[in-house]
Design a protein around this motif. Structure first.
Motif, PDB file in Angstrom:
ATOM      1  N   ARG A  53       0.836  -1.210   0.000  1.00 29.66           N
ATOM      2  CA  ARG A  53       0.000   0.000   0.000  1.00 29.66           C
ATOM      3  C   ARG A  53       0.867   1.255   0.000  1.00 29.66           C
ATOM      4  N   ILE A  54       1.909   1.251   0.809  1.00 29.47           N
ATOM      5  CA  ILE A  54       2.810   2.411   0.883  1.00 29.47           C
ATOM      6  C   ILE A  54       3.479   2.643  -0.468  1.00 29.47           C
ATOM      7  N   LEU A  55       3.970   1.593  -1.090  1.00 33.15           N
ATOM      8  CA  LEU A  55       4.633   1.735  -2.381  1.00 33.15           C
ATOM      9  C   LEU A  55       3.661   2.233  -3.452  1.00 33.15           C
ATOM     10  N   ALA A  56       2.414   1.789  -3.403  1.00 32.27           N
ATOM     11  CA  ALA A  56       1.403   2.276  -4.349  1.00 32.27           C
ATOM     12  C   ALA A  56       1.149   3.764  -4.129  1.00 32.27           C
ATOM     13  N   VAL A  58       3.320   5.922  -2.901  1.00 29.69           N
ATOM     14  CA  VAL A  58       4.519   6.622  -3.376  1.00 29.69           C
ATOM     15  C   VAL A  58       4.454   6.767  -4.896  1.00 29.69           C
ATOM     16  N   ASP A  59       4.076   5.696  -5.596  1.00 28.55           N
ATOM     17  CA  ASP A  59       3.933   5.770  -7.051  1.00 28.55           C
ATOM     18  C   ASP A  59       2.897   6.817  -7.442  1.00 28.55           C
ATOM     19  N   ALA A  60       1.757   6.841  -6.746  1.00 28.48           N
ATOM     20  CA  ALA A  60       0.703   7.809  -7.037  1.00 28.48           C
ATOM     21  C   ALA A  60       1.195   9.234  -6.776  1.00 28.48           C
ATOM     22  N   ALA A  61       1.936   9.436  -5.705  1.00 27.36           N
ATOM     23  CA  ALA A  61       2.477  10.764  -5.396  1.00 27.36           C
ATOM     24  C   ALA A  61       3.443  11.221  -6.481  1.00 27.36           C
ATOM     25  N   MET A  62       4.272  10.317  -6.953  1.00 29.06           N
ATOM     26  CA  MET A  62       5.229  10.671  -8.011  1.00 29.06           C
ATOM     27  C   MET A  62       4.493  11.083  -9.279  1.00 29.06           C
ATOM     28  N   LEU A  63       3.451  10.347  -9.651  1.00 31.56           N
ATOM     29  CA  LEU A  63       2.673  10.696 -10.840  1.00 31.56           C
ATOM     30  C   LEU A  63       2.004  12.056 -10.674  1.00 31.56           C
ATOM     31  N   THR A  64       1.461  12.314  -9.496  1.00 34.54           N
ATOM     32  CA  THR A  64       0.810  13.600  -9.240  1.00 34.54           C
ATOM     33  C   THR A  64       1.799  14.744  -9.365  1.00 34.54           C
ATOM     34  N   VAL A  65       2.950  14.587  -8.763  1.00 33.39           N
ATOM     35  CA  VAL A  65       3.967  15.638  -8.827  1.00 33.39           C
ATOM     36  C   VAL A  65       4.401  15.864 -10.273  1.00 33.39           C
TER      37      VAL A  65
END
Length: 75
Positions: A53-56, A58-65
């Motif tokens: 869940r944490i890694l997902a 982090v991936d979502a945050a990177m895409l948003t940024v």
């Protein structure tokens, strides 16, 4: 353990030390060690669920940024 180490581009001893350090920090054993390898314990399964869940996130945050950065630069 050897196969996991290869996938992570590590040798087995450092991976073993990382897992042991994580278990020490958590105060719980994540794997059962046997002669034929390792088996994930219920504590390890619980940790794995949270780690995924944490890694997902982090991936979502990177895409948003990246999306926000791209909209500011017109990219």
């Amino acid at each position: 353990m050897g196969r996991a180490a290869r996938r992570l581009h590590l040798t087995q001893p450092p991976l073993t030390r990382h897992i042991q350090a994580l278990e020490d920090e958590l105060g719980a054993q994540l794997f059962e060690r046997t002669r034929s390898g390792m088996r994930l314990l219920p504590t390890g399964e619980a940790f794995l669920l949270h780690a995924r869940r944490i890694l997902a996130e982090v991936d979502a945050a990177m895409l948003t940024v990246r999306d926000v950065a791209g909209s500011r630069t017109g990219g």
